[in-house]
Design a protein around this motif. Structure first.
Motif, short mmCIF file in Angstrom:
data_model
loop_
_atom_site.label_atom_id
_atom_site.label_comp_id
_atom_site.label_asym_id
_atom_site.label_seq_id
_atom_site.Cartn_x
_atom_site.Cartn_y
_atom_site.Cartn_z
N GLY A 82 30.21 -29.78 36.84
CA GLY A 82 28.74 -29.86 36.96
C GLY A 82 27.83 -30.04 35.60
O GLY A 82 28.48 -30.29 34.54
N ALA A 83 26.58 -29.75 35.77
CA ALA A 83 25.84 -29.94 34.68
C ALA A 83 26.08 -29.12 33.41
O ALA A 83 26.21 -27.78 33.55
CB ALA A 83 24.27 -29.80 34.93
N SER A 121 21.42 -30.57 29.37
CA SER A 121 20.21 -30.54 30.21
C SER A 121 19.80 -31.97 29.94
O SER A 121 20.05 -32.79 28.82
CB SER A 121 19.22 -29.62 29.78
OG SER A 121 19.78 -28.30 30.24
N ARG A 169 13.92 -23.57 40.08
CA ARG A 169 15.31 -23.63 39.59
C ARG A 169 15.66 -24.91 38.84
O ARG A 169 16.96 -24.91 38.30
CB ARG A 169 15.96 -23.74 41.12
CG ARG A 169 15.93 -22.54 41.85
CD ARG A 169 16.21 -22.67 43.32
NE ARG A 169 15.50 -23.63 43.99
CZ ARG A 169 15.50 -24.04 45.30
NH1 ARG A 169 16.37 -23.52 46.23
NH2 ARG A 169 14.64 -24.79 45.91
N TRP A 170 14.88 -25.77 38.66
CA TRP A 170 15.18 -26.92 37.93
C TRP A 170 15.20 -26.72 36.33
O TRP A 170 15.48 -27.37 35.43
CB TRP A 170 13.98 -28.15 38.16
CG TRP A 170 14.13 -28.74 39.63
CD1 TRP A 170 15.37 -28.48 40.48
CD2 TRP A 170 13.24 -29.27 40.19
NE1 TRP A 170 15.02 -29.06 41.63
CE2 TRP A 170 13.75 -29.60 41.37
CE3 TRP A 170 11.92 -30.00 39.97
CZ2 TRP A 170 13.05 -30.54 42.35
CZ3 TRP A 170 11.34 -30.72 40.65
CH2 TRP A 170 11.91 -30.98 42.00
N CYS A 200 15.06 -30.26 31.08
CA CYS A 200 15.45 -29.55 32.25
C CYS A 200 16.88 -29.79 32.69
O CYS A 200 17.34 -30.60 32.53
CB CYS A 200 14.33 -30.49 33.46
SG CYS A 200 14.14 -31.95 33.30
N LEU A 201 17.16 -28.56 33.60
CA LEU A 201 18.38 -28.57 34.00
C LEU A 201 18.96 -29.50 34.99
O LEU A 201 20.09 -29.96 35.11
CB LEU A 201 18.73 -27.15 34.82
CG LEU A 201 18.31 -25.75 33.45
CD1 LEU A 201 18.44 -24.57 34.19
CD2 LEU A 201 19.15 -26.01 32.23
N GLU A 202 18.12 -29.97 35.83
CA GLU A 202 18.51 -30.74 37.29
C GLU A 202 17.95 -32.26 37.05
O GLU A 202 16.87 -32.25 36.71
CB GLU A 202 17.99 -30.04 38.37
CG GLU A 202 18.77 -28.56 38.48
CD GLU A 202 20.12 -28.72 38.66
OE1 GLU A 202 20.74 -29.58 39.01
OE2 GLU A 202 20.90 -27.67 38.37
N LEU A 203 18.54 -33.10 37.67
CA LEU A 203 17.87 -34.55 37.78
C LEU A 203 16.79 -34.49 38.42
O LEU A 203 15.86 -35.37 37.95
CB LEU A 203 19.17 -35.23 38.27
CG LEU A 203 20.21 -35.73 37.46
CD1 LEU A 203 21.40 -36.50 38.23
CD2 LEU A 203 19.57 -36.80 36.33
N VAL A 233 26.82 -34.29 33.43
CA VAL A 233 27.33 -33.87 34.60
C VAL A 233 28.82 -33.96 34.78
O VAL A 233 29.15 -35.25 35.13
CB VAL A 233 26.77 -34.34 35.96
CG1 VAL A 233 27.24 -33.41 37.17
CG2 VAL A 233 25.03 -34.36 36.02
N GLN A 265 25.80 -23.80 31.01
CA GLN A 265 25.07 -25.06 30.63
C GLN A 265 23.99 -24.62 29.61
O GLN A 265 23.39 -23.65 29.52
CB GLN A 265 24.16 -25.43 31.89
CG GLN A 265 23.31 -26.89 31.88
CD GLN A 265 22.67 -27.05 33.19
OE1 GLN A 265 22.64 -26.43 34.31
NE2 GLN A 265 21.93 -28.02 33.29
#
Length: 404
Positions: free
Chosen positions: A181-182, A185, A232-233, A263-266, A303, A341
Motif C-alpha cells: 500500500g501507500a 504521501s 483519516r486522509w 496527504c496520505l490518501e489519494l 502505492v 508510511q
C-alpha cells in the motif's frame, strides 16, 4: 552472484564518492549523466540519454527475446539537493558550495550502475532470461519531477513491473523496509499572493493591512483545512516561507506565503486544491485583500503493489536471510522489516500509474552507530555496504524472483 557483485564493489563505492563530491541539481546532472553513459558503453550497453540532456534509460535484452515481452524495470534518481554538505571530516565531502547528496541518490545511482554491470554479464553468459530496463532519472527533488520526463520520453513503454529503493537511515544496513500500500504521501507546493493598496501604519482602517492578513492566513488556514477534510486522509499544510513589508511604519502592498500540502490518501490529494481556493477566498474577503494562488501539483502517494512486495521479500530473504543465516545466538537473521508510511513525497509514484511495482527502503545505517543521520540534512551519510546489498537485491529480482 555475490562474487560478481564483489568484483564491482570497490568501483561502485568509488563511483558513489565521486558523485558525492560533485553533486548536481535536478535537470543539471550533465556530468553525472556523462559518467553513467560512458560506463554503460564500456560495458557493451546502449544507453539512451533523455531529450533534456540529463538522465537515461538502458535496456538489456537477451538474444531471442520475443517481441512484446514485458520489461522488468529498475529506477534510480541521480540529482542532489540545494543544501551545504556539513560532513567536514569526510574525504568525499561535496566540493560544490550549497549542493549535497543529502538524500542518498548517489547510493541509488551506484546500486543501479552495479545492477547494469552484473546483468550485462548475465546476459552475455545466457543467464538473463528476461528483458530489463534501467532508468537513471533526473530531477526527483523538484516539481514537477523527472519521472514525468522519463514517461514522456517513452521510458515506461513496454514495462510490466518496476522496482526502486530509497535510502533509509533508520534501517540498519543489511535490511530493507517493506510496506504493502501507500509508503509515501502526496506532496504539492503552493504560493499564496496577497495584494492591497498599502499605506501608513497610523491609518490601517483606510487600507488593507496585509501583514495581519498574511499572519492570519499562516495560522488559520492549516487548522481550518484540517477540519474541512477527513482526518483519516492525513492532510497537512505547512508553511516554509512568509514574506511582506520593508519598513516599520509602512503597510506593504504585497505579501506571500509558500508551503506544501501533504496527504496520505489519494482522495485527500484530489480534494485539497478546491478546499484551499474556497477557504482563501473567504479569509481574503474579511481582510479586503486581493489574492492569487499558484498551486503546483507535485506527486501522488507511492502505492506499493502486494505481488511486487512479495517478490522483494522473497529476493531479499533468499539472498541474505535464508535458513542458513544465523546470528551469534543461533537466531535466524532478520533482513526484512515492516516500515511506516511517511509524509515525504516521491515521484516514483508516477511510474506506478503505468505499471505495478514497489519502492523498498534500503537500510544504510551502520548497526554499531546509534546516530541517525537523517535525510535532507547536511550530515547525512551512509554505510557503503548498502550498495552491494542493493545490487544483489535487484539482480536477484531480475534473475530469479520477479515476474514482469
Amino acid at each position: 552472484m555475490r562474487t560478481r557483485v564483489r568484483a564491482f564493489e570497490a568501483e561502485l563505492i568509488a563511483f558513489r564518492r565521486d558523485l558525492h563530491r560533485h553533486p548536481e541539481l535536478g535537470r543539471q546532472e550533465v556530468r553525472t549523466t556523462a559518467l553513467l553513459r560512458d560506463r554503460m558503453v564500456a560495458a557493451g550497453l546502449a544507453p539512451r540519454v533523455l531529450p533534456g540532456g540529463t538522465g537515461m534509460t538502458v535496456d538489456i535484452v537477451p538474444p531471442g527475446t520475443p517481441a512484446g515481452t514485458p520489461l522488468l524495470a529498475f529506477r534510480a534518481d541521480i540529482d542532489a539537493l540545494p543544501i551545504d554538505d556539513a560532513k567536514t571530516d569526510a574525504p568525499y565531502r561535496s566540493t560544490v558550495p550549497g549542493r549535497a547528496h543529502a538524500c542518498g541518490h548517489d547510493v541509488h545511482t551506484s546500486v543501479l550502475l552495479g545492477t547494469a554491470l552484473v546483468l550485462a554479464g548475465a546476459a552475455r553468459s545466457g543467464e538473463l532470461r528476461r528483458p530489463v530496463r534501467l532508468i537513471f532519472q533526473p530531477a526527483e527533488e523538484v516539481m514537477p519531477g523527472g519521472a514525468l520526463d522519463v514517461i514522456k520520453a517513452g521510458g515506461m513503454d513496454g514495462v510490466g513491473r518496476i522496482f526502486a529503493v530509497h535510502c533509509d537511515p533508520r534501517v540498519a544496513v543489511g535490511r530493507i523496509g517493506l510496506k504493502v500500500g501507500a509508503i509515501t504521501s502526496a506532496c504539492d507546493r503552493l504560493v499564496l499572493h496577497l495584494d492591497g493598496p498599502g499605506g501608513h501604519t497610523a491609518r490601517p482602517h483606510l487600507t488593507t493591512d496585509l501583514v495581519t492578513a498574511v499572519a492570519r492566513m499562516a495560522t488559520d488556514l492549516p487548522a481550518v483545512l484540517a477540519r474541512r477534510m477527513d482526518p483519516r486522509w492525513g492532510v497537512s499544510l505547512v508553511w516554509g516561507r512568509i514574506a511582506s513589508g520593508s519598513a516599520a511604519n509602512v503597510i506593504p502592498q504585497h505579501a506571500e506565503l509558500e508551503g506544501t500540502v501533504r496527504c496520505l490518501e489519494l482522495p485527500g490529494w484530489r480534494e485539497a486544491p478546491d478546499h484551499l481556493h474556497e477557504l482563501i477566498a473567504k479569509m481574503a474577503e474579511t481582510s479586503r485583500a486581493k489574492w492569487t494562488l499558484d498551486y503546483h501539483r507535485g506527486v501522488p502517494p507511492v502505492v506499493n503493489e502486494a505481488v511486487s512486495i512479495a517478490q522483494l521479500d522473497a529476493a531479499m530473504t533468499a539472498r541474505f536471510g535464508g535458513p542458513d543465516s544465523r546470528d551469534a545466538d543461533g537466531r535466524a537473521v532478520q533482513v526484512v522489516e515492516e516500515t511506516e508510511q511517511s509524509l515525504g513525497g516521491e515521484d516514483f509514484s508516477w511510474y506506478l500509474e503505468h505499471a505495478p511495482g514497489a519502492l523498498a527502503r534500503l537500510g544504510v545505517r551502520a548497526p554499531e552507530d546509534g546516530t541517525v543521520r537523517d535525510l535532507h540534512q547536511g550530515r547525512f551519510d551512509v554505510d557503503e555496504r548498502a550498495i552491494g546489498i542493493g545490487v544483489e537485491l535487484f539482480a536477484a529480482l531480475a534473475l530469479e524472483h520477479a515476474t514482469a
